[in-house]
Design a protein around this motif. Structure first.
Motif, short mmCIF file in Angstrom:
data_model
loop_
_atom_site.label_atom_id
_atom_site.label_comp_id
_atom_site.label_asym_id
_atom_site.label_seq_id
_atom_site.Cartn_x
_atom_site.Cartn_y
_atom_site.Cartn_z
N THR A 177 0.85 -1.19 0.00
CA THR A 177 0.00 0.00 0.00
C THR A 177 0.88 1.24 0.00
N TRP A 178 0.52 2.23 -0.80
CA TRP A 178 1.28 3.47 -0.78
C TRP A 178 0.33 4.64 -0.97
N ALA A 179 0.82 5.85 -0.72
CA ALA A 179 -0.03 7.03 -0.83
C ALA A 179 0.79 8.25 -1.24
N HIS A 180 0.14 9.16 -1.94
CA HIS A 180 0.68 10.49 -2.15
C HIS A 180 -0.51 11.44 -2.27
N ALA A 181 -0.25 12.73 -2.55
CA ALA A 181 -1.33 13.72 -2.52
C ALA A 181 -1.12 14.74 -3.62
N ILE A 182 -2.23 15.17 -4.23
CA ILE A 182 -2.19 16.18 -5.27
C ILE A 182 -3.19 17.28 -4.95
N ALA A 183 -2.95 18.46 -5.52
CA ALA A 183 -3.86 19.59 -5.35
C ALA A 183 -5.05 19.45 -6.29
N MET A 184 -6.25 19.75 -5.77
CA MET A 184 -7.47 19.68 -6.56
C MET A 184 -8.38 20.86 -6.20
N PRO A 185 -9.26 21.28 -7.12
CA PRO A 185 -10.19 22.36 -6.83
C PRO A 185 -11.35 21.87 -5.97
N VAL A 186 -11.07 21.61 -4.71
CA VAL A 186 -12.07 21.13 -3.76
C VAL A 186 -11.98 22.01 -2.51
N PRO A 187 -13.08 22.14 -1.76
CA PRO A 187 -13.08 23.01 -0.58
C PRO A 187 -12.64 22.25 0.68
N HIS A 188 -12.03 22.98 1.61
CA HIS A 188 -11.62 22.36 2.87
C HIS A 188 -12.81 22.10 3.78
N PRO B 281 -7.36 20.40 -1.08
CA PRO B 281 -7.73 21.74 -1.57
C PRO B 281 -6.52 22.47 -2.13
N HIS B 282 -6.65 22.97 -3.36
CA HIS B 282 -5.47 23.53 -4.04
C HIS B 282 -4.93 24.77 -3.33
N TYR B 283 -5.76 25.48 -2.61
CA TYR B 283 -5.29 26.67 -1.92
C TYR B 283 -4.59 26.35 -0.60
N LEU B 284 -4.62 25.09 -0.19
CA LEU B 284 -3.89 24.66 1.01
C LEU B 284 -2.75 23.71 0.66
N ALA B 285 -2.47 23.54 -0.63
CA ALA B 285 -1.49 22.55 -1.06
C ALA B 285 -0.09 22.84 -0.54
N GLU B 286 0.25 24.12 -0.33
CA GLU B 286 1.59 24.46 0.11
C GLU B 286 1.71 24.57 1.63
N THR B 287 0.64 24.27 2.33
CA THR B 287 0.68 24.30 3.80
C THR B 287 0.89 22.89 4.34
N GLU B 288 1.12 22.79 5.63
CA GLU B 288 1.10 21.50 6.31
C GLU B 288 -0.30 21.32 6.87
N LEU C 151 -16.45 26.51 -4.84
CA LEU C 151 -15.86 25.17 -4.73
C LEU C 151 -16.85 24.21 -4.07
N GLU C 152 -17.54 24.67 -3.06
CA GLU C 152 -18.51 23.81 -2.37
C GLU C 152 -19.62 23.37 -3.33
N GLY C 153 -20.11 24.31 -4.14
CA GLY C 153 -21.16 23.96 -5.08
C GLY C 153 -20.70 22.91 -6.09
N ARG C 154 -19.49 23.08 -6.61
CA ARG C 154 -18.95 22.10 -7.56
C ARG C 154 -18.77 20.74 -6.89
N TYR C 155 -18.22 20.75 -5.69
CA TYR C 155 -17.98 19.50 -4.97
C TYR C 155 -19.29 18.77 -4.71
N GLY D 44 -13.71 31.41 -15.51
CA GLY D 44 -14.32 32.63 -15.00
C GLY D 44 -15.14 32.40 -13.75
N ASP D 45 -15.44 31.15 -13.46
CA ASP D 45 -16.30 30.81 -12.33
C ASP D 45 -15.51 30.29 -11.14
N LEU D 46 -14.41 29.62 -11.41
CA LEU D 46 -13.66 28.95 -10.36
C LEU D 46 -12.35 29.67 -10.07
N PRO D 47 -12.06 29.99 -8.81
CA PRO D 47 -10.80 30.65 -8.48
C PRO D 47 -9.64 29.68 -8.59
N SER D 48 -8.48 30.23 -8.98
CA SER D 48 -7.28 29.41 -9.04
C SER D 48 -6.65 29.32 -7.67
#
Length: 314
Positions: free
Chosen positions: A131-142, A197-204, A257-261, A283-287
């Motif tokens: 079993t292994w794991a890693h993580a990627i940034a996605m346009p999802v809300p925290h 969440p892509h806006y938290l990708a650079e945090t711990e 993001l919540e609506g999309r999710y 135009g609808d989704l923030p980067s």
């Protein structure tokens, strides 16, 4: 290609490894959104006291100029140079149940030789699964539960835990190669990708480690005490929520993001039959940069005393 003996060395006087243990891999490298892998490795090393049974040779696998060793300068002399570690260890969970942990850096060189060495160790120790794991940034809300994409050969785990099933091409990591090679060897294999969440990708972001450990429990039957991780995550999320609640632009963007999710998780489709989350309007989704910049602007506008009180998780 380097020989097996050039890649890894068995540890003298290492603990006896029982047969049929699950093998878990946590390798930092190309992508680690939210610090998922690094935080989980830290948890394993601090909470569970891994006992190394095999150590991989840095001189064969590590680019020292890309990941330089850390030196300790003691007044007038160098007392230590500490290089990154890549090792296979015997670990015991909260109930004393053993498992094998492959942890450390992603090799810079000799991927196929490294994969062959891991396969040889898996055979030598007669492991039961990988079993292994890693993580990627996605346009999802925290504000919604973190989810995973699951790959491998264990269909019951894919059905239970895979929230997003794309067909795509992407840069590979060493974990993907290990999954492929060990699957070819007939081992039960599971790979988890945490969708952060892509806006938290650079945090711990503590929730990422909590998610990885939860998925490891599901695949291995091992038990981890997550109280400290949950507490850290609760404090982190409370600070994020405070910042967002006081900034209308942040609140609006998270709401999108919540609506999309929610639409995606409800299984809704657009008129073309595409996944809602897979047809994002720029135009609808923030980067991620927009969200991060907005958070930074908000933090810069706060009084200095707030930062002293731990108002910012960044």
């Amino acid at each position: 290609m380097p020989r097996f003996t050039d890649i890894v060395e068995r540890v003298a006087n290492a603990p006896v490894v029982p047969s049929r243990l699950p093998l878990v891999a946590l390798l930092t490298g190309f992508t680690d959104a939210g610090g998922a892998v690094a935080s989980t490795v830290e948890y394993m090393r601090e909470e569970l006291d891994p006992q190394p049974v095999a150590v991989f040779r840095n001189d064969a696998l590590l680019d020292y100029r890309a990941r330089r060793p850390i030196l300790t300068f003691d007044r007038d002399h160098i007392s230590e140079i500490r290089a990154p570690r890549l090792e296979l260890s015997l670990v015991r969970d909260a109930l004393g149940q053993p498992f094998l942990l492959l942890s450390g850096y992603e090799p810079d060189y000799a991927w196929e030789a490294f994969a062959d060495a891991v396969r040889d160790l898996a055979d030598a120790f007669d492991v039961a699964s990988f079993t292994w794991a890693h993580a990627i940034a996605m346009p999802v809300p925290h504000t919604r539960p973190l989810t995973t994409t699951v790959s491998g050969s264990r269909e019951e785990l894919i059905r239970a835990h895979s929230a997003w099933k794309p067909t795509t091409q992407a840069p590979a990591t060493i974990g993907h190669l290990l999954e492929l090679r060990l699957s070819e060897d007939g081992y039960p294999v599971t790979g988890f990708v945490a969708l952060v969440p892509h806006y938290l990708a650079e945090t711990e972001y503590p929730a990422t480690a909590q998610l990885v450990l939860d998925r490891f429990m599901a695949t291995t039957g091992r038990v981890f005490d997550l109280d400290r991780v949950r507490e850290s995550n609760g404090e982190f999320v409370a600070r994020i929520d405070e910042q967002i609640a006081q900034n209308e632009e942040l609140a609006r963007m998270v709401g999108v993001l919540e609506g999309r999710y929610d639409a995606y998780m409800a299984g809704e489709r657009d008129h073309a039959g595409q996944d809602v989350i897979g047809d994002l309007d720029e135009g609808d989704l923030p980067s991620a940069d927009e969200l991060a910049a907005e958070l930074e602007r908000y933090l810069a506008s706060r009084p200095a005393d707030d930062d002293k009180q731990g108002g910012s998780p960044f």
